[in-house]
Write a protein that holds these residues in place. Structure first.
Motif, PDB file in Angstrom:
ATOM      1  N   SER A   3       6.369  -2.772  11.167  1.00  0.00           N
ATOM      2  CA  SER A   3       5.201  -1.938  11.462  1.00  0.00           C
ATOM      3  C   SER A   3       4.046  -2.825  11.900  1.00  0.00           C
ATOM      4  O   SER A   3       3.926  -3.967  11.467  1.00  0.00           O
ATOM      5  N   ARG A  92      -4.997  -0.677   0.847  1.00  0.00           N
ATOM      6  CA  ARG A  92      -4.972   0.775   0.967  1.00  0.00           C
ATOM      7  C   ARG A  92      -6.351   1.389   0.771  1.00  0.00           C
ATOM      8  O   ARG A  92      -7.231   0.770   0.176  1.00  0.00           O
ATOM      9  N   ALA A 121      -5.995   6.720   8.376  1.00  0.00           N
ATOM     10  CA  ALA A 121      -4.533   6.846   8.394  1.00  0.00           C
ATOM     11  C   ALA A 121      -3.945   6.169   9.628  1.00  0.00           C
ATOM     12  O   ALA A 121      -2.843   5.613   9.563  1.00  0.00           O
ATOM     13  N   TRP A 124      -4.264   2.172   8.611  1.00  0.00           N
ATOM     14  CA  TRP A 124      -3.437   1.664   7.507  1.00  0.00           C
ATOM     15  C   TRP A 124      -2.135   2.431   7.300  1.00  0.00           C
ATOM     16  O   TRP A 124      -1.382   2.117   6.395  1.00  0.00           O
ATOM     17  N   GLY A 125      -1.865   3.428   8.117  1.00  0.00           N
ATOM     18  CA  GLY A 125      -0.624   4.184   8.004  1.00  0.00           C
ATOM     19  C   GLY A 125      -0.790   5.424   7.146  1.00  0.00           C
ATOM     20  O   GLY A 125      -1.761   5.572   6.396  1.00  0.00           O
ATOM     21  N   ALA A 126       0.186   6.320   7.239  1.00  0.00           N
ATOM     22  CA  ALA A 126       0.109   7.613   6.572  1.00  0.00           C
ATOM     23  C   ALA A 126       0.059   7.511   5.057  1.00  0.00           C
ATOM     24  O   ALA A 126      -0.519   8.361   4.392  1.00  0.00           O
ATOM     25  N   ASP A 127       0.653   6.477   4.485  1.00  0.00           N
ATOM     26  CA  ASP A 127       0.620   6.338   3.027  1.00  0.00           C
ATOM     27  C   ASP A 127      -0.613   5.551   2.585  1.00  0.00           C
ATOM     28  O   ASP A 127      -1.453   6.063   1.855  1.00  0.00           O
ATOM     29  N   ASN A 128      -0.766   4.319   3.039  1.00  0.00           N
ATOM     30  CA  ASN A 128      -1.876   3.470   2.588  1.00  0.00           C
ATOM     31  C   ASN A 128      -3.229   3.872   3.166  1.00  0.00           C
ATOM     32  O   ASN A 128      -4.262   3.502   2.620  1.00  0.00           O
ATOM     33  N   VAL A 130      -4.354   6.933   3.395  1.00  0.00           N
ATOM     34  CA  VAL A 130      -4.828   8.186   2.811  1.00  0.00           C
ATOM     35  C   VAL A 130      -4.956   8.003   1.302  1.00  0.00           C
ATOM     36  O   VAL A 130      -3.981   7.675   0.628  1.00  0.00           O
TER      37      VAL A 130
END
Length: 157
Positions: A3, A92, A121, A124-128, A130
């Motif tokens: 990623s 995150r 989002a 840092w991506g959908a998990d970290n 948010v």
């Protein structure tokens, strides 16, 4: 395939950061305690240092408010970059508190604050990217800005 890093993700968005805001009162805009970064409430500062102003539901539409919240997210990113040197140092998003300057009848505060949350989002991506969040309406905000947001981040250890 790996990623992209947060720095790479931001670069891929093709966005420009405004200048990191300087305090207009007695407070710190950025503070590290342990492995947490606290970022004070930021406003709608643009690249030219001017502010987006107006009240949602009177001067600005809900969609314009969402764009204003994205601009606040960029101001927060500018503060992170100025103090940390890299978004990669942030593991995150922990918490976002979004305040919306709106007419009393307005009820879509979360929609507006999504402008910032969606930006984080993307970085840092959908998990970290948010974290937990509150989105509330206010009777007024400093300088009649439409959105003010404060946030907390966890650092990589």
């Amino acid at each position: 395939m790996t990623s992209p890093t947060p720095d790479q993700s931001f670069d891929q968005l093709g966005l420009k950061l405004p200048p990191a805001p300087t305090p207009l009162g007695v407070y710190k805009p950025f503070l590290i305690i342990g492995n947490l970064v606290y970022v004070s409430g930021h406003g709608t500062v643009k690249e030219d240092k001017s502010l987006i102003i107006g009240r949602i539901g009177k001067d600005l539409t809900m969609e314009e408010g969402k764009l204003a919240a994205r601009q606040v997210g960029l101001a927060i990113l500018a503060t992170l970059k100025a103090n940390l040197g890299s978004f990669n140092k942030v593991k995150r998003v922990v918490k976002v508190l979004g305040m919306v300057n709106c007419v009393p009848e307005f009820e879509r505060h979360p929609f507006v604050i999504n402008g910032c949350s969606e930006l984080f989002a993307q970085v840092w991506g959908a998990d970290n990217g948010v974290g937990v969040r509150s989105a509330v309406g206010m009777g007024s905000l400093p300088d009649n800005i439409p959105v003010e947001i404060e946030a907390m981040f966890e650092l990589n250890t």
